[in-house]
Design an enzyme around this catalytic site. Structure first.
Site, PDB file in Angstrom:
ATOM      1  N   SER A 123       0.825  -1.209   0.000  1.00 30.13           N
ATOM      2  CA  SER A 123       0.000   0.000   0.000  1.00 30.13           C
ATOM      3  C   SER A 123       0.857   1.257   0.000  1.00 30.13           C
ATOM      4  O   SER A 123       1.932   1.296   0.608  1.00 30.13           O
ATOM      5  CB  SER A 123      -0.880  -0.008   1.252  1.00 30.13           C
ATOM      6  OG  SER A 123      -1.353   1.286   1.532  1.00 30.13           O
ATOM      7  N   GLN A 144       0.436  -0.416  -4.760  1.00 29.88           N
ATOM      8  CA  GLN A 144      -0.846   0.294  -4.795  1.00 29.88           C
ATOM      9  C   GLN A 144      -0.598   1.780  -4.580  1.00 29.88           C
ATOM     10  O   GLN A 144       0.065   2.174  -3.626  1.00 29.88           O
ATOM     11  CB  GLN A 144      -1.788  -0.242  -3.709  1.00 29.88           C
ATOM     12  CG  GLN A 144      -3.118   0.493  -3.607  1.00 29.88           C
ATOM     13  CD  GLN A 144      -3.103   1.572  -2.535  1.00 29.88           C
ATOM     14  OE1 GLN A 144      -2.500   1.396  -1.481  1.00 29.88           O
ATOM     15  NE2 GLN A 144      -3.743   2.697  -2.793  1.00 29.88           N
ATOM     16  N   TYR A 146      -2.309   5.653  -4.133  1.00 30.36           N
ATOM     17  CA  TYR A 146      -3.443   6.556  -4.001  1.00 30.36           C
ATOM     18  C   TYR A 146      -3.101   7.768  -4.850  1.00 30.36           C
ATOM     19  O   TYR A 146      -2.152   8.490  -4.519  1.00 30.36           O
ATOM     20  CB  TYR A 146      -3.625   6.989  -2.542  1.00 30.36           C
ATOM     21  CG  TYR A 146      -4.374   5.982  -1.687  1.00 30.36           C
ATOM     22  CD1 TYR A 146      -5.679   5.634  -1.984  1.00 30.36           C
ATOM     23  CD2 TYR A 146      -3.781   5.410  -0.570  1.00 30.36           C
ATOM     24  CE1 TYR A 146      -6.376   4.719  -1.197  1.00 30.36           C
ATOM     25  CE2 TYR A 146      -4.468   4.502   0.228  1.00 30.36           C
ATOM     26  CZ  TYR A 146      -5.770   4.175  -0.098  1.00 30.36           C
ATOM     27  OH  TYR A 146      -6.458   3.277   0.680  1.00 30.36           O
ATOM     28  N   THR A 172      -5.847   3.186  -6.520  1.00 26.68           N
ATOM     29  CA  THR A 172      -7.098   3.074  -5.752  1.00 26.68           C
ATOM     30  C   THR A 172      -7.914   4.357  -5.879  1.00 26.68           C
ATOM     31  O   THR A 172      -7.406   5.449  -5.631  1.00 26.68           O
ATOM     32  CB  THR A 172      -6.782   2.781  -4.268  1.00 26.68           C
ATOM     33  OG1 THR A 172      -6.122   1.520  -4.195  1.00 26.68           O
ATOM     34  CG2 THR A 172      -8.052   2.730  -3.424  1.00 26.68           C
ATOM     35  N   ARG A 181     -15.637   5.996   9.977  1.00 29.28           N
ATOM     36  CA  ARG A 181     -15.375   4.715  10.666  1.00 29.28           C
ATOM     37  C   ARG A 181     -15.687   4.907  12.149  1.00 29.28           C
ATOM     38  O   ARG A 181     -14.900   5.502  12.897  1.00 29.28           O
ATOM     39  CB  ARG A 181     -13.914   4.296  10.491  1.00 29.28           C
ATOM     40  CG  ARG A 181     -13.498   4.217   9.030  1.00 29.28           C
ATOM     41  CD  ARG A 181     -13.027   2.855   8.610  1.00 29.28           C
ATOM     42  NE  ARG A 181     -12.749   2.837   7.192  1.00 29.28           N
ATOM     43  CZ  ARG A 181     -11.535   2.926   6.647  1.00 29.28           C
ATOM     44  NH1 ARG A 181     -10.481   3.007   7.420  1.00 29.28           N
ATOM     45  NH2 ARG A 181     -11.379   2.915   5.348  1.00 29.28           N
ATOM     46  N   LYS A 268      -8.311   0.187  -8.848  1.00 25.51           N
ATOM     47  CA  LYS A 268      -8.889  -0.536  -7.706  1.00 25.51           C
ATOM     48  C   LYS A 268     -10.012   0.277  -7.063  1.00 25.51           C
ATOM     49  O   LYS A 268      -9.824   1.464  -6.752  1.00 25.51           O
ATOM     50  CB  LYS A 268      -7.804  -0.817  -6.651  1.00 25.51           C
ATOM     51  CG  LYS A 268      -8.326  -1.506  -5.397  1.00 25.51           C
ATOM     52  CD  LYS A 268      -7.194  -1.891  -4.460  1.00 25.51           C
ATOM     53  CE  LYS A 268      -7.670  -2.638  -3.236  1.00 25.51           C
ATOM     54  NZ  LYS A 268      -8.304  -1.800  -2.218  1.00 25.51           N
ATOM     55  N   HIS A 292     -13.793  -1.921  -0.970  1.00 21.52           N
ATOM     56  CA  HIS A 292     -12.758  -1.609   0.021  1.00 21.52           C
ATOM     57  C   HIS A 292     -13.018  -2.398   1.315  1.00 21.52           C
ATOM     58  O   HIS A 292     -12.780  -1.927   2.416  1.00 21.52           O
ATOM     59  CB  HIS A 292     -12.740  -0.100   0.299  1.00 21.52           C
ATOM     60  CG  HIS A 292     -11.381   0.480   0.582  1.00 21.52           C
ATOM     61  ND1 HIS A 292     -10.680   1.249  -0.322  1.00 21.52           N
ATOM     62  CD2 HIS A 292     -10.588   0.418   1.672  1.00 21.52           C
ATOM     63  CE1 HIS A 292      -9.529   1.638   0.211  1.00 21.52           C
ATOM     64  NE2 HIS A 292      -9.440   1.143   1.427  1.00 21.52           N
ATOM     65  N   ARG A 295     -15.158  -0.634   3.896  1.00 31.00           N
ATOM     66  CA  ARG A 295     -14.516   0.396   4.724  1.00 31.00           C
ATOM     67  C   ARG A 295     -14.761   1.807   4.207  1.00 31.00           C
ATOM     68  O   ARG A 295     -14.315   2.766   4.806  1.00 31.00           O
ATOM     69  CB  ARG A 295     -13.007   0.130   4.810  1.00 31.00           C
ATOM     70  CG  ARG A 295     -12.667  -1.140   5.538  1.00 31.00           C
ATOM     71  CD  ARG A 295     -11.225  -1.556   5.331  1.00 31.00           C
ATOM     72  NE  ARG A 295     -10.261  -0.822   6.119  1.00 31.00           N
ATOM     73  CZ  ARG A 295      -9.948  -1.105   7.380  1.00 31.00           C
ATOM     74  NH1 ARG A 295     -10.560  -2.103   7.993  1.00 31.00           N
ATOM     75  NH2 ARG A 295      -9.038  -0.405   8.027  1.00 31.00           N
TER      76      ARG A 295
HETATM   77  C1  LIG Z   1      -6.415  -2.576   7.763  1.00 30.98           C
HETATM   78  C2  LIG Z   1      -6.723  -2.313   6.321  1.00 30.98           C
HETATM   79  C3  LIG Z   1      -6.022  -1.327   5.644  1.00 30.98           C
HETATM   80  C4  LIG Z   1      -6.290  -1.081   4.279  1.00 30.98           C
HETATM   81  N1  LIG Z   1      -5.548  -0.156   3.609  1.00 30.98           N
HETATM   82  C5  LIG Z   1      -5.710  -0.023   2.269  1.00 30.98           C
HETATM   83  C6  LIG Z   1      -4.835   0.815   1.534  1.00 30.98           C
HETATM   84  O1  LIG Z   1      -3.937   1.447   2.071  1.00 30.98           O
HETATM   85  N2  LIG Z   1      -5.051   0.913   0.188  1.00 30.98           N
HETATM   86  C7  LIG Z   1      -6.055   0.229  -0.466  1.00 30.98           C
HETATM   87  O2  LIG Z   1      -6.198   0.341  -1.688  1.00 30.98           O
HETATM   88  N3  LIG Z   1      -6.885  -0.587   0.235  1.00 30.98           N
HETATM   89  C8  LIG Z   1      -6.713  -0.735   1.569  1.00 30.98           C
HETATM   90  N4  LIG Z   1      -7.521  -1.602   2.263  1.00 30.98           N
HETATM   91  C9  LIG Z   1      -8.543  -2.373   1.535  1.00 30.98           C
HETATM   92  C10 LIG Z   1      -7.958  -3.698   1.023  1.00 30.98           C
HETATM   93  O3  LIG Z   1      -6.985  -3.494   0.038  1.00 30.98           O
HETATM   94  C11 LIG Z   1      -9.054  -4.587   0.421  1.00 30.98           C
HETATM   95  O4  LIG Z   1      -9.739  -3.876  -0.566  1.00 30.98           O
HETATM   96  C12 LIG Z   1     -10.037  -5.082   1.477  1.00 30.98           C
HETATM   97  O5  LIG Z   1      -9.389  -5.367   2.691  1.00 30.98           O
HETATM   98  C13 LIG Z   1     -10.728  -6.350   0.978  1.00 30.98           C
HETATM   99  O6  LIG Z   1     -11.685  -6.794   1.894  1.00 30.98           O
HETATM  100  P1  LIG Z   1     -11.420  -7.949   2.982  1.00 30.98           P
HETATM  101  O7  LIG Z   1     -10.637  -7.312   4.064  1.00 30.98           O
HETATM  102  O8  LIG Z   1     -12.794  -8.325   3.392  1.00 30.98           O
HETATM  103  O9  LIG Z   1     -10.662  -9.050   2.283  1.00 30.98           O
HETATM  104  C14 LIG Z   1      -7.286  -1.833   3.612  1.00 30.98           C
HETATM  105  C15 LIG Z   1      -7.985  -2.826   4.315  1.00 30.98           C
HETATM  106  C16 LIG Z   1      -7.704  -3.078   5.648  1.00 30.98           C
HETATM  107  C17 LIG Z   1      -8.450  -4.168   6.354  1.00 30.98           C
END
Ligand SMILES: Cc1cc2nc3c(=O)[nH]c(=O)nc-3n(C[C@H](O)[C@H](O)[C@H](O)COP(=O)(O)O)c2cc1C
Length: 400
Positions: A123, A144, A146, A172, A181, A268, A292, A295
């Site tokens: 990331s 990845q 941003y 992303t 959140r 993404k 995401h 999230r």
């Molecule tokens: C703790 C955490 C940090 C994340 N940070 C990023 C990030 O920096 N960049 C990004 O594109 N997605 C980020 N994501 C999203 C993940 O890349 C991914 O899309 C997501 O976790 C998939 O869902 P899952 O956790 O149910 O497998 C993050 C997810 C989590 C759980």
């Protein structure tokens, strides 16, 4: 429980660490071992967390139709994506602040990904910089980005990715604004950081985690440390997070990134078939269909339910990757049967580290997911992941 199936954790509670067979078990153990604010940061999502529940529900509603008596003795989970052969059709999703779970998490996941031959996606917001991770993951490293508000900053990151030899870049696009959140806010983990008293007391009840955190490197977004290394951790995190979400961004940035990036470009955070088509028209090589992990937009549909419409919209023009809610080999098979070429998992990998530690966690979960997927493929009468298609989805209308 039998005594020798119990290990005194490096953590603070007596929890079973042997006999772990599912990511669900990993999650339950991680919940006990980690301070609540850390576990909530990993597990939690936006708003009322409806999207998180929906992600799981939609997977659970789909069944897979088996085929009997097909010779599957030579079945394998290996696949080719972007011209490279991998041991399985899944990768470690990009995750910022993963080292909150345990110092060294980014490195441990990158190491296991290399050893087991799956991609590791670092990331932009990772706690370890791209250069040391590249030394570990080598040609298994994807990066990845941003795109963010600061074009020069994004350009510098792309240059660093190019310099270390990365050939797959994920841009992303689903954080136009920071998500609401609720758990993080209640725990005081939002920026500016103001941990609640409850959080402070709870961390104190996890001395092993605290000790590791105290002895580990200072946590921050390491990919930005060169430019803003002089700032305090908090000012730095605040500065960077302002750069990352940018409501003014539009497709012109993707056009510019496409021009600047000479290798595979994957967008993404796409859920809308129209956006998938736009990404394709602008020359992207692939997209990650993702909410995401629930999230960002809590009202978003699950990736798995929009997936067939996206595949129908863009045909074979794009490599389609799915994430959000994937927890086991069956979910991977359901994703591939719905039209995905590849899958990312996020939280599951952090649960593995949180429950089993840096050495055993990452390798165990990769082996486990591969074994589950292979088992499912054979039940379905398939010898390769590429044979999965919508005819395996049940009921026949599921996911269409
Ligand atoms: C703790 C955490 C940090 C994340 N940070 C990023 C990030 O920096 N960049 C990004 O594109 N997605 C980020 N994501 C999203 C993940 O890349 C991914 O899309 C997501 O976790 C998939 O869902 P899952 O956790 O149910 O497998 C993050 C997810 C989590 C759980």
């Amino acid at each position: 429980m039998h005594r020798n199936r119990i290990e005194r954790a490096e953590g603070d509670k007596v929890v079973p660490t042997k006999g772990i067979f599912t990511t669900r078990q990993m999650e339950d153990i991680a919940r006990k071992r980690l301070p609540r604010a850390v576990f909530d940061f990993v597990e939690g999502g936006a708003g009322a967390e409806l999207a998180i529940a929906r992600n799981r529900r939609r997977f659970e509603e789909i069944a897979l139709l088996p085929q009997a008596l097909r010779d599957c003795a030579a079945a394998s989970t290996e696949v080719t994506i972007f011209g490279r052969r991998y041991a399985a059709p899944f990768a470690v999703a990009p995750m910022g602040f993963a080292d909150l779970v345990r110092p060294g998490t980014d490195r441990a996941l990158a190491r296991a990904a290399k050893e087991k031959n799956i991609p590791y996606v670092l990331s932009t917001a990772a706690t370890t910089a791209i250069e040391p991770i590249n030394a570990i993951a080598q040609d298994n490293l994807w990066f990845q980005l941003y795109p963010g508000s600061d074009e020069a900053m994004a350009a510098r990151l792309m240059e660093r990715a190019l310099n270390v030899g990365v050939t797959t870049l994920l841009a992303t696009v689903d954080i136009p604004v920071p998500a609401k959140r609720v758990r993080d806010r209640m725990n005081g983990l939002a920026i500016p950081l103001r941990p609640s008293l409850r959080t402070v007391l709870d961390v104190a009840r996890h001395p092993a985690w605290l000790m590791r955190a105290a002895l580990g490197e200072r946590l921050g977004m390491a990919n930005f440390m060169d430019s803003k290394g002089g700032m305090s951790g908090l000012a730095h995190a605040e500065f960077v997070s302002r750069q990352l979400s940018c409501p003014a961004l539009d497709w012109r940035r993707i056009e510019a990134i496409r021009k600047a990036w000479p290798h595979n470009l994957v967008i993404k955070g796409i859920l809308n078939p129209r956006d998938a088509l736009t990404a394709s028209k602008l020359g992207a090589d692939g997209i990650v269909v993702s909410n995401h992990g629930g999230r960002q937009l809590d009202a978003a549909p699950a990736s798995i339910e929009v997936f067939p419409a996206i595949r129908d919209a863009c045909g074979d023009a794009l490599t389609l990757i799915l994430d959000s809610g994937v927890r086991n080999g069956d979910d991977i098979a359901k994703s591939l049967a719905s039209g995905a070429d590849f899958v990312l998992l996020g939280r599951a990998f952090l649960y593995a580290v949180g429950s089993m530690g840096l050495e055993r966690g990452p390798a165990t979960i990769i082996d486990m997911l591969r074994e589950e997927l292979l088992n499912t493929l054979i039940h379905l009468g398939c010898t390769t992941p590429g044979e999965l298609n919508r005819e395996f989805l049940w009921p026949p209308a599921a996911g269409r």
